[in-house]
Design a protein around this motif. Structure first.
Motif, PDB file in Angstrom:
ATOM      1  N   LEU A  84       0.832  -1.212   0.000  1.00 52.18           N
ATOM      2  CA  LEU A  84       0.000   0.000   0.000  1.00 52.18           C
ATOM      3  C   LEU A  84       0.864   1.258   0.000  1.00 52.18           C
ATOM      4  O   LEU A  84       0.593   2.218  -0.732  1.00 52.18           O
ATOM      5  N   LYS A  85       1.911   1.262   0.798  1.00 53.63           N
ATOM      6  CA  LYS A  85       2.803   2.431   0.858  1.00 53.63           C
ATOM      7  C   LYS A  85       3.579   2.613  -0.448  1.00 53.63           C
ATOM      8  O   LYS A  85       3.854   3.742  -0.858  1.00 53.63           O
ATOM      9  N   SER A  86       3.909   1.511  -1.102  1.00 56.42           N
ATOM     10  CA  SER A  86       4.589   1.594  -2.412  1.00 56.42           C
ATOM     11  C   SER A  86       3.651   2.168  -3.471  1.00 56.42           C
ATOM     12  O   SER A  86       4.054   2.998  -4.299  1.00 56.42           O
ATOM     13  N   LEU A  87       2.399   1.741  -3.456  1.00 56.07           N
ATOM     14  CA  LEU A  87       1.421   2.220  -4.436  1.00 56.07           C
ATOM     15  C   LEU A  87       1.151   3.712  -4.274  1.00 56.07           C
ATOM     16  O   LEU A  87       0.897   4.425  -5.251  1.00 56.07           O
ATOM     17  N   ALA A  88       1.217   4.181  -3.029  1.00 56.18           N
ATOM     18  CA  ALA A  88       0.917   5.593  -2.754  1.00 56.18           C
ATOM     19  C   ALA A  88       1.945   6.543  -3.355  1.00 56.18           C
ATOM     20  O   ALA A  88       1.654   7.727  -3.550  1.00 56.18           O
ATOM     21  N   VAL A  89       3.135   6.038  -3.682  1.00 53.24           N
ATOM     22  CA  VAL A  89       4.188   6.921  -4.231  1.00 53.24           C
ATOM     23  C   VAL A  89       4.506   6.608  -5.697  1.00 53.24           C
ATOM     24  O   VAL A  89       5.541   7.040  -6.218  1.00 53.24           O
ATOM     25  N   LEU A  90       3.623   5.831  -6.365  1.00 50.80           N
ATOM     26  CA  LEU A  90       3.839   5.569  -7.801  1.00 50.80           C
ATOM     27  C   LEU A  90       3.765   6.874  -8.591  1.00 50.80           C
ATOM     28  O   LEU A  90       3.089   7.825  -8.184  1.00 50.80           O
TER      29      LEU A  90
ATOM     30  N   PHE B  24       9.236  -2.462  -4.796  1.00 50.01           N
ATOM     31  CA  PHE B  24       7.885  -2.718  -5.306  1.00 50.01           C
ATOM     32  C   PHE B  24       7.446  -1.586  -6.243  1.00 50.01           C
ATOM     33  O   PHE B  24       6.861  -1.849  -7.304  1.00 50.01           O
ATOM     34  N   LYS B  25       7.720  -0.368  -5.858  1.00 48.45           N
ATOM     35  CA  LYS B  25       7.354   0.785  -6.692  1.00 48.45           C
ATOM     36  C   LYS B  25       7.991   0.682  -8.078  1.00 48.45           C
ATOM     37  O   LYS B  25       7.310   0.781  -9.113  1.00 48.45           O
ATOM     38  N   LYS B  26       9.284   0.434  -8.117  1.00 53.01           N
ATOM     39  CA  LYS B  26      10.005   0.362  -9.401  1.00 53.01           C
ATOM     40  C   LYS B  26       9.523  -0.811 -10.253  1.00 53.01           C
ATOM     41  O   LYS B  26       9.394  -0.699 -11.477  1.00 53.01           O
ATOM     42  N   ALA B  27       9.281  -1.956  -9.601  1.00 51.17           N
ATOM     43  CA  ALA B  27       8.840  -3.144 -10.345  1.00 51.17           C
ATOM     44  C   ALA B  27       7.461  -2.915 -10.974  1.00 51.17           C
ATOM     45  O   ALA B  27       7.223  -3.280 -12.137  1.00 51.17           O
ATOM     46  N   ILE B  28       6.545  -2.311 -10.234  1.00 51.89           N
ATOM     47  CA  ILE B  28       5.199  -2.038 -10.764  1.00 51.89           C
ATOM     48  C   ILE B  28       5.264  -1.043 -11.911  1.00 51.89           C
ATOM     49  O   ILE B  28       4.615  -1.225 -12.957  1.00 51.89           O
ATOM     50  N   GLU B  29       6.077  -0.004 -11.749  1.00 55.59           N
ATOM     51  CA  GLU B  29       6.217   1.000 -12.821  1.00 55.59           C
ATOM     52  C   GLU B  29       6.822   0.374 -14.077  1.00 55.59           C
ATOM     53  O   GLU B  29       6.388   0.673 -15.195  1.00 55.59           O
ATOM     54  N   LEU B  30       7.791  -0.519 -13.882  1.00 56.18           N
ATOM     55  CA  LEU B  30       8.426  -1.184 -15.024  1.00 56.18           C
ATOM     56  C   LEU B  30       7.413  -2.023 -15.797  1.00 56.18           C
ATOM     57  O   LEU B  30       7.339  -1.944 -17.033  1.00 56.18           O
ATOM     58  N   LEU B  31       6.612  -2.815 -15.082  1.00 55.77           N
ATOM     59  CA  LEU B  31       5.647  -3.684 -15.761  1.00 55.77           C
ATOM     60  C   LEU B  31       4.479  -2.890 -16.356  1.00 55.77           C
ATOM     61  O   LEU B  31       3.857  -3.334 -17.322  1.00 55.77           O
TER      62      LEU B  31
END
Length: 410
Positions: free
Chosen positions: A249-255, A364-371
């Motif tokens: 959740l904290k990773s998603l909040a800073v995407l 997690f933030k970087k991986a989600i942005e990459l995909l």
């Protein structure tokens, strides 16, 4: 293995209709029965009805079941949960006495202590003078101390206490050590981390077979995602502090602001309200759907329609959800530890180093942005997931077990 063997299996939890430990027990036993004559000691109260119903309906002939009742004390267990082990140990003693009688009559080639998976209770069947197999074995791993800041007070006390007790038990419990030193025998670790612990604790090498498996490949069509279309993320598990959804959740909040995402959250538990409150506080609750516990087919349907599974758990073995995801062609983002780190490789997902909490959230933030930005990579990982699933099929697990039996008897 060409030769049909006569095998005795201690399988405390066993059901053709359940998941988790009883499902795992059934899948191994039914797989072995295609090659061998299998005799199984299991618990009576919980599993007899399921097993007898299935045997009658499916006309099973090559598995012989023996049922032993375990005493229970529900009030005591509520007051003192570890009291479970007192009654479980007593059941294992009964299983041992029955096993000795059965061996005199049947003269087994191999005796296998299959489940429960935890290392604390290896039973007593290793005392019988026959080649012995124990595993898959799990439960030796602790939650990394440097990640305790993720927990609330209860989580810190619970997992801190568990870490301390687990560390002591690994070194002082005698029967696991005696069972491990039995000769001739083979130990089976559920994950590479457990394999390292077995070598360190008991100075014995072990084979690896996961405690879960995949079914034969389904006819799965990999989802296409157009440019800028919503990236559908899925998270699943019990809502306890050790599953650590708050990391995601904290990773998603800073995407990055342009990332269009939604998160399907499966499961429920003591942390549900706390995590929902956190999502509100982070202003991401409108993108989160909380499904609670839903029928398994509905949960699999949500996963099948998703694009990526995220696993944030701080303590687990292989986790059924990991294999369900790759069977459905779902790439995985997970921490580089526990059993999912063994399943997930560069062909089917992205692993994040278990460094500081800040590093993990950034990972997690970087991986989600990459995909999100590279759909070709995501689809490539989805194809890789389907291929990887074949390495962990129940059929493959049983073949590995057959190879272990063959090696042991040689």
């Amino acid at each position: 293995m060409n030769k049909s063997l006569k095998i005795l299996v201690s399988c405390y939890a066993c059901s053709p209709y359940r998941g988790s430990e009883p499902g795992m027990g059934w899948r191994f036993i039914s797989g072995l029965a295609k090659h061998h004559e299998v005799h199984v000691i299991t618990e009576k109260e919980k599993w007899e009805k399921d097993i007898k119903q299935y045997i009658e309906e499916e006309k099973v002939t090559n598995i012989h079941f023996y049922f032993i009742q375990k005493k229970r004390h529900k009030k005591l267990r509520k007051i003192w949960p570890p009291s479970y082990y007192w009654f479980y140990k007593a059941w294992q003693k009964k299983a041992y006495h029955l096993a000795k009688q059965l061996d005199e009559k049947e003269n087994f080639d191999i005796i296998h202590q299959l489940n429960m998976v935890g290392y604390r209770e290896p039973g007593y069947l290793w005392k019988i003078d026959k080649p012995f197999v124990w595993g898959p074995i799990g439960g030796t791993q602790n939650v990394p101390w440097h990640l305790f800041s993720i927990f609330n007070l209860y989580g810190k006390l619970f997992y801190g206490g568990r870490n301390i007790i687990n560390t002591i038990q690994k070194h002082v419990l005698k029967r696991p050590r005696f069972a491990a030193k039995k000769s001739p025998s083979v130990l089976i670790a559920a994950t590479p981390d457990i394999q390292k612990d077995i070598l360190k604790l008991w100075h014995k090498s072990s084979e690896i077979i996961t405690e879960v498996g995949t079914d034969d490949s389904l006819d799965i069509k990999i989802n296409d995602r157009k440019e800028n279309e919503t990236l559908k993320l899925v998270w699943s598990g019990q809502h306890t502090s050790g599953k650590a959804l708050n990391i995601l959740l904290k990773s998603l909040a800073v995407l990055d602001a342009q990332i269009n995402w939604q998160l399907d959250i499966l499961g429920v538990g003591t942390e549900t309200k706390h995590w929902q409150s956190l999502a509100n506080k982070l202003n991401i609750s409108s993108r989160c759907t909380w499904h609670g516990w839903i029928p398994k087919n509905d949960a699999l349907s949500i996963m099948e329609n998703g694009h990526v599974l995220c696993i944030t758990s701080l303590k687990d073995l292989t986790s059924t959800i990991t294999l369900e995801a790759i069977s459905l062609g779902l790439p995985i983002i997970c921490l580089d530890h526990c059993g999912f780190a063994y399943v997930v490789n560069e062909s089917c997902g992205i692993k994040i180093k278990v460094d500081s909490l800040k590093t993990i959230q950034s990972g997690f933030k970087k991986a989600i942005e990459l995909l999100y930005k590279d759909e070709n990579l995501r689809k490539q990982l989805a194809v890789g997931a389907l291929k990887r699933a074949k390495d962990f099929s129940w059929k493959e697990n049983v073949e590995k077990l057959n190879a272990i039996y063959s090696k042991l008897l040689r």
